[in-house]
Design an enzyme around this catalytic site. Structure first.
Site, PDB file in Angstrom:
ATOM      1  N   LYS A   1       0.743  -1.297   0.045  1.00  0.00           N
ATOM      2  CA  LYS A   1      -0.045  -0.090   0.039  1.00  0.00           C
ATOM      3  C   LYS A   1       0.784   1.212  -0.236  1.00  0.00           C
ATOM      4  CE  LYS A   1      -4.270  -1.834   1.840  1.00  0.00           C
ATOM      5  NZ  LYS A   1      -5.302  -1.460   2.955  1.00  0.00           N
TER       6      LYS A   1
ATOM      7  N   ARG B   1      -3.220  -9.764   5.639  1.00  0.00           N
ATOM      8  CA  ARG B   1      -3.925  -9.838   4.366  1.00  0.00           C
ATOM      9  C   ARG B   1      -2.807  -9.382   3.438  1.00  0.00           C
ATOM     10  NH1 ARG B   1      -6.727  -6.513   0.690  1.00  0.00           N
ATOM     11  NH2 ARG B   1      -8.051  -7.719  -0.748  1.00  0.00           N
TER      12      ARG B   1
END
Length: 279
Positions: free
Chosen positions: A227, A261
């Site tokens: 991210k 995740r």
């Protein structure tokens, strides 16, 4: 923390000490996800990638049919069903838990009927009918916090106190679930790193992982893989964020996160094995 996380046909033990968290592998069947959009859009390629994750030791495969990257546009119900249902049917008996990343109650009902074990909702089950769609099932649930929607969430994220506001959101959602008859051992919480947060917000929330665990005694899911948070901390582009993503996983696990995740399953599992043996 609750002793187990009930996830459909699967039950995961959750020890109280630092441990190897549950590894959730990302399977995007979308053309436009921020990191691997389009790579696994064809079912055969998606199933090959899923098998690779299974062989590496993944615990949960999270299937996503609608991109939630910053600026992403909403997808129609039929488009999402057309993308996710073939993967759910193909993987429902693969030997690991199958999660579906969706906020649409109609999709929730369909994938649960098809054999999904978990629903991962970026909108925290706030869409009308979503709580009712999952209440009478036994699937695991991930309640994520997001400010605004993917189209505009990263334009101007503002909080008076990001930790207090995320905490209040979790409190309201958990109360709604419990009042709907949903057992707490089906619930996990996700602060939503990168979903309507600046880098400063993300770092502040990450450091409060133990606080959220203490507040709710529920498993915390963290998703920082590749991210912009990792990019902001390292200065690396999306395709160069493996090392930073692994560091985020190890830091999260050490702080008590129960589920991670990730995109890079084999590397994550190797890193966690080393952590487990050395701490």
């Amino acid at each position: 923390m609750t002793a187990v996380f009930q996830c459909g046909r699967f039950e995961f033990s959750l020890p109280s000490e630092p441990f190897r968290p549950i590894v959730m592998g990302i399977l995007n069947v979308t053309p436009d996800s921020f990191s691997d959009g389009g790579k696994f859009r064809q079912l055969e390629l998606a199933l090959d990638h899923a098998q690779m994750m299974i062989d590496a030791g993944v615990d949960i495969i999270d299937i996503g049919g609608e991109s939630s990257r910053p600026g992403a546009q909403p997808l129609s119900l039929q488009q999402e069903l057309d993308r996710v249902m073939p993967a759910v049917y193909a993987l429902k008996d693969c030997g690991v838990a199958i999660s579906v990343d969706t906020y649409k109650p109609e999709v929730m009902r369909e994938v649960i009927a098809a054999g999904a074990d978990m629903i991962n909702d970026i909108r925290g089950f706030q869409s009308p009918g979503s709580v009712a769609a999952v209440a009478d099932s036994d699937v695991g649930l991930c309640v994520m916090h997001m400010q605004n929607t993917p189209e505009i969430m990263q334009k101007t994220p503002v909080y008076e106190d990001v930790v207090s506001e995320v905490n209040a959101f979790f409190k309201e959602r958990v109360q709604t679930f419990v009042e709907s008859g949903i057992s707490p051992n089906r619930i996990s919480l996700d602060p939503g790193f990168g979903f309507g947060k600046t880098l400063q917000h993300n770092v502040e929330l990450f450091k409060k992982i133990p606080y959220f665990i203490a507040q709710f005694d529920l498993p915390l899911l963290i998703g920082v893989s590749r991210k912009s948070m990792i990019g902001g901390l390292t200065g690396r582009s999306t395709d160069q964020r493996l090392a930073g993503s692994l560091a985020g996983v190890i830091a999260g696990a050490h702080l008590g996160a129960a589920i991670v995740r990730v995109h890079d399953v084999p590397e994550t599992i190797d890193a966690l094995k080393v952590m487990q043996d050395l701490i």
